[in-house]
Design a protein around this motif. Structure first.
Motif, PDB file in Angstrom:
ATOM      1  N   UNK A 199       3.193   4.522   7.622  1.00 20.61           N
ATOM      2  CA  UNK A 199       2.965   3.504   8.628  1.00 20.61           C
ATOM      3  C   UNK A 199       1.616   2.848   8.384  1.00 20.61           C
ATOM      4  N   UNK A 200       1.356   1.792   9.114  1.00 23.13           N
ATOM      5  CA  UNK A 200       0.100   1.071   8.938  1.00 23.13           C
ATOM      6  C   UNK A 200      -0.445   0.593  10.268  1.00 23.13           C
TER       7      UNK A 200
ATOM      8  N   UNK B 170       0.853  -1.167   0.000  1.00 27.85           N
ATOM      9  CA  UNK B 170       0.000   0.000   0.000  1.00 27.85           C
ATOM     10  C   UNK B 170       0.896   1.225   0.000  1.00 27.85           C
ATOM     11  N   UNK B 171       0.365   2.318  -0.492  1.00 29.09           N
ATOM     12  CA  UNK B 171       1.209   3.490  -0.522  1.00 29.09           C
ATOM     13  C   UNK B 171       0.479   4.759  -0.866  1.00 29.09           C
ATOM     14  N   UNK B 172       1.277   5.790  -1.009  1.00 26.68           N
ATOM     15  CA  UNK B 172       0.784   7.113  -1.335  1.00 26.68           C
ATOM     16  C   UNK B 172       1.453   7.628  -2.594  1.00 26.68           C
ATOM     17  N   UNK B 173       0.664   8.198  -3.462  1.00 22.48           N
ATOM     18  CA  UNK B 173       1.134   8.897  -4.640  1.00 22.48           C
ATOM     19  C   UNK B 173       0.604  10.320  -4.575  1.00 22.48           C
TER      20      UNK B 173
ATOM     21  N   UNK C 104       5.137   8.559  -3.666  1.00 22.16           N
ATOM     22  CA  UNK C 104       5.622   9.233  -2.475  1.00 22.16           C
ATOM     23  C   UNK C 104       6.230   8.222  -1.512  1.00 22.16           C
ATOM     24  N   UNK C 105       5.457   7.203  -1.165  1.00 21.43           N
ATOM     25  CA  UNK C 105       5.923   6.196  -0.220  1.00 21.43           C
ATOM     26  C   UNK C 105       5.076   4.949  -0.344  1.00 21.43           C
ATOM     27  N   UNK C 106       5.684   3.801  -0.092  1.00 23.31           N
ATOM     28  CA  UNK C 106       4.963   2.538  -0.068  1.00 23.31           C
ATOM     29  C   UNK C 106       5.376   1.740   1.152  1.00 23.31           C
ATOM     30  N   UNK C 107       4.501   0.840   1.554  1.00 20.32           N
ATOM     31  CA  UNK C 107       4.805  -0.078   2.638  1.00 20.32           C
ATOM     32  C   UNK C 107       4.257  -1.443   2.258  1.00 20.32           C
ATOM     33  N   UNK C 108       5.072  -2.469   2.413  1.00 18.61           N
ATOM     34  CA  UNK C 108       4.683  -3.820   2.052  1.00 18.61           C
ATOM     35  C   UNK C 108       4.084  -4.536   3.250  1.00 18.61           C
ATOM     36  N   UNK C 109       3.582  -5.735   2.998  1.00 18.26           N
ATOM     37  CA  UNK C 109       2.958  -6.507   4.062  1.00 18.26           C
ATOM     38  C   UNK C 109       3.940  -6.861   5.172  1.00 18.26           C
ATOM     39  N   UNK C 110       5.215  -6.999   4.828  1.00 17.13           N
ATOM     40  CA  UNK C 110       6.208  -7.321   5.847  1.00 17.13           C
ATOM     41  C   UNK C 110       6.781  -6.081   6.517  1.00 17.13           C
ATOM     42  N   UNK C 111       6.273  -4.908   6.148  1.00 22.43           N
ATOM     43  CA  UNK C 111       6.672  -3.691   6.814  1.00 22.43           C
ATOM     44  C   UNK C 111       7.789  -2.907   6.169  1.00 22.43           C
TER      45      UNK C 111
ATOM     46  N   UNK D 175      -5.027  -3.649  12.158  1.00 21.45           N
ATOM     47  CA  UNK D 175      -6.286  -3.862  12.867  1.00 21.45           C
ATOM     48  C   UNK D 175      -7.360  -2.894  12.401  1.00 21.45           C
ATOM     49  N   UNK D 176      -6.950  -1.698  12.009  1.00 20.17           N
ATOM     50  CA  UNK D 176      -7.886  -0.681  11.547  1.00 20.17           C
ATOM     51  C   UNK D 176      -7.964  -0.590  10.031  1.00 20.17           C
ATOM     52  N   UNK D 177      -7.202  -1.440   9.351  1.00 24.84           N
ATOM     53  CA  UNK D 177      -7.156  -1.414   7.889  1.00 24.84           C
ATOM     54  C   UNK D 177      -6.851  -0.006   7.375  1.00 24.84           C
ATOM     55  N   UNK D 178      -5.849   0.591   7.958  1.00 19.81           N
ATOM     56  CA  UNK D 178      -5.529   1.980   7.670  1.00 19.81           C
ATOM     57  C   UNK D 178      -4.027   2.160   7.516  1.00 19.81           C
ATOM     58  N   UNK D 179      -3.641   2.990   6.571  1.00 21.70           N
ATOM     59  CA  UNK D 179      -2.259   3.424   6.475  1.00 21.70           C
ATOM     60  C   UNK D 179      -2.218   4.932   6.672  1.00 21.70           C
TER      61      UNK D 179
END
Length: 122
Positions: free
Chosen positions: A70-71, A34-37, A48-55, A74-78
């Motif tokens: 960050x992610x 997941x990430x931001x563009x 801009x930034x991405x984060x994978x399932x393993x962090x 539990x809240x399904x939020x980044x």
């Protein structure tokens, strides 16, 4: 189906901070990252930034040391914490999910939010 809703944008002075949130609803088989563009007027959309399932994280050179993704699973939020904002950070920021809708490796897809405006100006 997956829906993404961004929030937290606004007007801030140079040097200020904002925290963007992206809430994901619906189900997807798996998430690669997941990430931001962002996209400024007259410019190409850029990562801009991405984060994978393993962090693991990845940042554009222009935002390294200033932004942090960050992610909260539990809240399904980044989140995107943006510090020391500059006028050139002004753009519409979009949340992105890259993953699979099925169990096959080739069943890949991207989901996008509608965007949230960030304006950095004095």
């Amino acid at each position: 189906q997956v829906q993404l809703v961004e929030s937290g944008g606004g007007l801030v002075q140079p040097g200020g901070s904002l925290r963007l949130s992206c809430a994901k609803s619906g189900s997807i088989f798996s998430i690669n990252h997941m990430g931001w563009y962002r996209q400024a007027p007259g410019k190409q959309r850029e990562l801009v930034a991405t984060i994978t399932s393993d962090g693991s994280t990845n940042y554009a050179d222009s935002v390294k040391s200033r932004f942090a993704i960050s992610r909260d699973n539990a809240k399904n939020t980044i989140y995107l914490q943006m510090n020391i904002l500059k006028p050139e950070d002004t753009a519409v920021y979009y949340c992105n999910v890259n993953g699979q809708y099925g169990s096959k490796w080739y069943q890949k897809t991207d989901y996008w939010g509608q965007g949230t405006q960030v304006t950095v100006s004095s």
